[in-house]
Design a protein around this motif. Structure first.
Motif, PDB file in Angstrom:
ATOM      1  N   LYS A 120      60.276  18.954  53.938  1.00 33.51           N
ATOM      2  CA  LYS A 120      60.243  19.134  52.490  1.00 33.51           C
ATOM      3  C   LYS A 120      61.501  19.840  51.994  1.00 33.51           C
ATOM      4  N   GLN A 121      62.142  20.641  52.859  1.00 31.84           N
ATOM      5  CA  GLN A 121      63.331  21.396  52.486  1.00 31.84           C
ATOM      6  C   GLN A 121      64.619  20.601  52.663  1.00 31.84           C
ATOM      7  N   ILE A 122      64.606  19.621  53.540  1.00 31.92           N
ATOM      8  CA  ILE A 122      65.834  18.934  53.919  1.00 31.92           C
ATOM      9  C   ILE A 122      66.328  18.043  52.786  1.00 31.92           C
ATOM     10  N   LYS A 123      67.584  18.233  52.461  1.00 32.32           N
ATOM     11  CA  LYS A 123      68.276  17.421  51.478  1.00 32.32           C
ATOM     12  C   LYS A 123      69.564  16.934  52.136  1.00 32.32           C
ATOM     13  N   ASP A 124      70.265  16.045  51.505  1.00 33.23           N
ATOM     14  CA  ASP A 124      71.477  15.475  52.108  1.00 33.23           C
ATOM     15  C   ASP A 124      72.548  16.516  52.400  1.00 33.23           C
ATOM     16  N   ASP A 125      72.615  17.559  51.596  1.00 36.03           N
ATOM     17  CA  ASP A 125      73.700  18.520  51.748  1.00 36.03           C
ATOM     18  C   ASP A 125      73.274  19.826  52.427  1.00 36.03           C
ATOM     19  N   VAL A 126      72.176  19.817  53.151  1.00 32.59           N
ATOM     20  CA  VAL A 126      71.698  21.036  53.811  1.00 32.59           C
ATOM     21  C   VAL A 126      72.538  21.330  55.055  1.00 32.59           C
ATOM     22  N   ASN A 127      72.831  22.616  55.267  1.00 39.41           N
ATOM     23  CA  ASN A 127      73.514  23.061  56.485  1.00 39.41           C
ATOM     24  C   ASN A 127      72.480  23.591  57.466  1.00 39.41           C
ATOM     25  N   TYR A 128      72.794  23.502  58.743  1.00 34.81           N
ATOM     26  CA  TYR A 128      71.970  24.072  59.801  1.00 34.81           C
ATOM     27  C   TYR A 128      72.812  25.159  60.453  1.00 34.81           C
ATOM     28  N   LEU A 129      72.317  26.395  60.425  1.00 30.87           N
ATOM     29  CA  LEU A 129      73.116  27.550  60.818  1.00 30.87           C
ATOM     30  C   LEU A 129      72.448  28.366  61.917  1.00 30.87           C
ATOM     31  N   ILE A 130      73.263  29.141  62.621  1.00 31.08           N
ATOM     32  CA  ILE A 130      72.776  30.158  63.547  1.00 31.08           C
ATOM     33  C   ILE A 130      73.257  31.492  63.001  1.00 31.08           C
ATOM     34  N   LEU A 131      72.333  32.410  62.721  1.00 32.19           N
ATOM     35  CA  LEU A 131      72.667  33.720  62.187  1.00 32.19           C
ATOM     36  C   LEU A 131      72.468  34.778  63.257  1.00 32.19           C
ATOM     37  N   ASP A 132      73.526  35.522  63.559  1.00 32.71           N
ATOM     38  CA  ASP A 132      73.399  36.647  64.484  1.00 32.71           C
ATOM     39  C   ASP A 132      72.746  37.812  63.770  1.00 32.71           C
ATOM     40  N   SER A 133      71.816  38.456  64.437  1.00 30.65           N
ATOM     41  CA  SER A 133      71.129  39.613  63.872  1.00 30.65           C
ATOM     42  C   SER A 133      70.878  40.625  64.974  1.00 30.65           C
ATOM     43  N   ARG A 134      71.014  41.893  64.625  1.00 33.89           N
ATOM     44  CA  ARG A 134      70.777  42.969  65.591  1.00 33.89           C
ATOM     45  C   ARG A 134      69.548  43.758  65.177  1.00 33.89           C
ATOM     46  N   LYS A 135      68.894  44.391  66.132  1.00 32.38           N
ATOM     47  CA  LYS A 135      67.679  45.155  65.830  1.00 32.38           C
ATOM     48  C   LYS A 135      67.946  46.277  64.847  1.00 32.38           C
ATOM     49  N   ASN A 136      69.016  47.005  65.024  1.00 33.11           N
ATOM     50  CA  ASN A 136      69.345  48.135  64.157  1.00 33.11           C
ATOM     51  C   ASN A 136      70.633  47.838  63.412  1.00 33.11           C
ATOM     52  N   SER A 137      70.553  46.969  62.441  1.00 31.59           N
ATOM     53  CA  SER A 137      71.730  46.541  61.704  1.00 31.59           C
ATOM     54  C   SER A 137      72.189  47.608  60.717  1.00 31.59           C
ATOM     55  N   ALA A 138      73.471  47.915  60.752  1.00 33.01           N
ATOM     56  CA  ALA A 138      74.050  48.860  59.796  1.00 33.01           C
ATOM     57  C   ALA A 138      74.258  48.196  58.438  1.00 33.01           C
ATOM     58  N   HIS A 139      74.132  46.879  58.397  1.00 30.03           N
ATOM     59  CA  HIS A 139      74.374  46.132  57.164  1.00 30.03           C
ATOM     60  C   HIS A 139      73.150  46.075  56.256  1.00 30.03           C
ATOM     61  N   GLY A 140      71.991  46.432  56.762  1.00 33.17           N
ATOM     62  CA  GLY A 140      70.784  46.391  55.954  1.00 33.17           C
ATOM     63  C   GLY A 140      69.935  45.149  56.165  1.00 33.17           C
ATOM     64  N   ASP A 141      70.292  44.322  57.162  1.00 32.83           N
ATOM     65  CA  ASP A 141      69.485  43.131  57.438  1.00 32.83           C
ATOM     66  C   ASP A 141      68.039  43.513  57.718  1.00 32.83           C
ATOM     67  N   VAL A 142      67.124  42.724  57.226  1.00 34.72           N
ATOM     68  CA  VAL A 142      65.708  42.860  57.538  1.00 34.72           C
ATOM     69  C   VAL A 142      65.264  41.482  58.012  1.00 34.72           C
ATOM     70  N   ASP A 143      65.003  41.361  59.324  1.00 30.00           N
ATOM     71  CA  ASP A 143      64.632  40.061  59.880  1.00 30.00           C
ATOM     72  C   ASP A 143      63.511  39.424  59.075  1.00 30.00           C
ATOM     73  N   PHE A 144      63.690  38.151  58.809  1.00 35.76           N
ATOM     74  CA  PHE A 144      62.717  37.321  58.109  1.00 35.76           C
ATOM     75  C   PHE A 144      62.569  37.670  56.629  1.00 35.76           C
ATOM     76  N   LYS A 145      63.470  38.518  56.107  1.00 36.22           N
ATOM     77  CA  LYS A 145      63.412  38.882  54.690  1.00 36.22           C
ATOM     78  C   LYS A 145      64.788  38.801  54.034  1.00 36.22           C
ATOM     79  N   TRP A 146      65.780  39.535  54.550  1.00 33.28           N
ATOM     80  CA  TRP A 146      67.138  39.591  53.993  1.00 33.28           C
ATOM     81  C   TRP A 146      68.174  39.438  55.090  1.00 33.28           C
ATOM     82  N   TYR A 147      69.285  38.771  54.763  1.00 32.51           N
ATOM     83  CA  TYR A 147      70.431  38.691  55.669  1.00 32.51           C
ATOM     84  C   TYR A 147      71.685  38.991  54.849  1.00 32.51           C
ATOM     85  N   TYR A 148      72.426  40.017  55.235  1.00 32.63           N
ATOM     86  CA  TYR A 148      73.631  40.435  54.523  1.00 32.63           C
ATOM     87  C   TYR A 148      74.863  39.874  55.219  1.00 32.63           C
ATOM     88  N   TYR A 149      75.851  39.445  54.420  1.00 30.57           N
ATOM     89  CA  TYR A 149      77.106  38.979  54.988  1.00 30.57           C
ATOM     90  C   TYR A 149      78.196  39.044  53.921  1.00 30.57           C
TER      91      TYR A 149
END
Length: 99
Positions: free
Chosen positions: A9-38
């Motif tokens: 249902k999400q796939i469209k012609d211009d969708v990207n497939y990505l791999i996001l690196d995440s660490r358990k104790n991110s200094a960037h404020g990442d919250v797994d499954f909620k927010w990803y900062y970059y």
């Protein structure tokens, strides 16, 4: 409903497939499954509705091996400041460890 049906249902012609690196104790404020900062000045390929898989880098764990542990879909991306920092909101999170 199966994961594959949800993703179709999400796939469209211009969708990207990505791999996001995440660490358990991110200094960037990442919250797994909620927010990803970059920073868009360094990484600017992500857009809403892109599908991703989380990867835990080898440096981030005792075993010194990387592994995949979940994924999701980018819901929207918010600008944080004028230095290119943004945060991506995650929708349809999928934790492989709970399957």
């Amino acid at each position: 409903m199966e994961v594959s049906q949800l993703l179709k249902k999400q796939i469209k012609d211009d969708v990207n497939y990505l791999i996001l690196d995440s660490r358990k104790n991110s200094a960037h404020g990442d919250v797994d499954f909620k927010w990803y900062y970059y920073n868009t000045l360094r990484f600017n390929k992500m857009k809403p509705n892109d599908i991703f898989i989380y990867r835990r880098p080898a440096k981030g764990n005792k075993e010194r091996i990387f592994y995949f542990y979940g994924g999701g879909v980018i819901q929207h991306i918010e600008k944080i400041d004028d230095q290119g920092n943004v945060r991506a909101r995650i929708k349809m999170p999928l934790n492989f460890c709970l399957l």
